[in-house]
Design a protein around this motif. Structure first.
Motif, mmCIF file in Angstrom:
data_model
loop_
_atom_site.group_PDB
_atom_site.id
_atom_site.type_symbol
_atom_site.label_atom_id
_atom_site.label_comp_id
_atom_site.label_asym_id
_atom_site.label_seq_id
_atom_site.Cartn_x
_atom_site.Cartn_y
_atom_site.Cartn_z
ATOM 1 N N ALA A 5 28.313 1.091 17.106
ATOM 2 C CA ALA A 5 27.575 -0.053 16.539
ATOM 3 C C ALA A 5 26.304 -0.686 17.321
ATOM 4 O O ALA A 5 26.543 -0.541 18.544
ATOM 5 C CB ALA A 5 28.752 -0.925 16.653
ATOM 6 N N PRO A 6 25.579 -1.384 16.976
ATOM 7 C CA PRO A 6 24.534 -1.905 17.756
ATOM 8 C C PRO A 6 25.147 -2.802 18.535
ATOM 9 O O PRO A 6 26.065 -3.399 18.486
ATOM 10 C CB PRO A 6 23.705 -2.532 16.570
ATOM 11 C CG PRO A 6 24.638 -2.674 15.493
ATOM 12 C CD PRO A 6 25.453 -1.800 15.391
ATOM 13 N N PRO A 7 24.690 -3.056 19.825
ATOM 14 C CA PRO A 7 25.082 -3.989 20.726
ATOM 15 C C PRO A 7 24.654 -5.373 20.102
ATOM 16 O O PRO A 7 23.647 -5.929 19.503
ATOM 17 C CB PRO A 7 24.076 -3.634 21.978
ATOM 18 C CG PRO A 7 22.952 -3.037 21.593
ATOM 19 C CD PRO A 7 23.273 -2.330 20.249
ATOM 20 N N THR A 8 25.543 -6.563 20.865
ATOM 21 C CA THR A 8 25.194 -7.597 20.384
ATOM 22 C C THR A 8 23.912 -8.164 20.670
ATOM 23 O O THR A 8 23.238 -8.652 19.833
ATOM 24 C CB THR A 8 26.220 -8.450 21.511
ATOM 25 O OG1 THR A 8 27.500 -8.018 21.176
ATOM 26 C CG2 THR A 8 25.975 -10.006 21.206
ATOM 27 N N GLN A 9 23.102 -7.866 21.889
ATOM 28 C CA GLN A 9 21.703 -8.122 21.939
ATOM 29 C C GLN A 9 21.062 -7.530 21.002
ATOM 30 O O GLN A 9 19.895 -8.316 20.615
ATOM 31 C CB GLN A 9 21.351 -7.727 23.307
ATOM 32 C CG GLN A 9 21.523 -6.488 23.847
ATOM 33 C CD GLN A 9 22.847 -6.066 24.527
ATOM 34 O OE1 GLN A 9 23.855 -6.400 24.096
ATOM 35 N NE2 GLN A 9 22.945 -5.215 25.458
ATOM 36 N N GLY A 10 21.046 -6.459 20.555
ATOM 37 C CA GLY A 10 20.278 -5.925 19.285
ATOM 38 C C GLY A 10 20.313 -6.948 18.006
ATOM 39 O O GLY A 10 19.190 -7.027 17.372
ATOM 40 N N LEU A 11 21.632 -7.100 17.795
ATOM 41 C CA LEU A 11 21.866 -8.176 16.470
ATOM 42 C C LEU A 11 21.154 -9.374 16.747
ATOM 43 O O LEU A 11 20.628 -10.091 15.938
ATOM 44 C CB LEU A 11 23.155 -8.158 16.375
ATOM 45 C CG LEU A 11 23.893 -6.973 15.721
ATOM 46 C CD1 LEU A 11 25.370 -7.088 15.627
ATOM 47 C CD2 LEU A 11 23.257 -6.604 14.548
#
Length: 94
Positions: A5-11
């Motif tokens: 899954a995409p990391p929190t910072q990417g979202l």
């Protein structure tokens, strides 16, 4: 296929770039509420985004920009925000 899954910072960065609220992001990703989307951003109440949720969101994001011509566009958008999407040998390519 290998997926992370995409990391929190990417979202978070995507949300900032779009200037969207959690409710608007929830709509893009097909989740019920802004509160539910917030769980993908939270460090305390962390939830990892499933592949199907990511692809739904990337499809909507691509449609905001123009037509979808192949599934690799969606994979590339997911990778831009930090998701790992690796197709294994023998899997159909777009």
């Amino acid at each position: 296929m290998h997926y992370k899954a995409p990391p929190t910072q990417g979202l978070r960065l995507l949300k900032e770039q779009l200037s969207f609220t959690n409710a608007q992001m929830a709509h893009i990703f097909g989740v019920a509420t802004g509160r539910q989307f917030h769980k993908y951003l939270s460090d305390e109440d962390k939830r990892e985004m499933g592949f199907h949720v990511l692809m739904y969101g990337m499809a909507n994001l691509q449609l905001m920009r123009g037509p979808i011509t192949n599934v690799e566009q969606l994979h590339a958008l997911g990778r831009e925000i930090g998701a790992i999407i690796e197709l294994e040998d023998g899997e159909p390519q777009p």
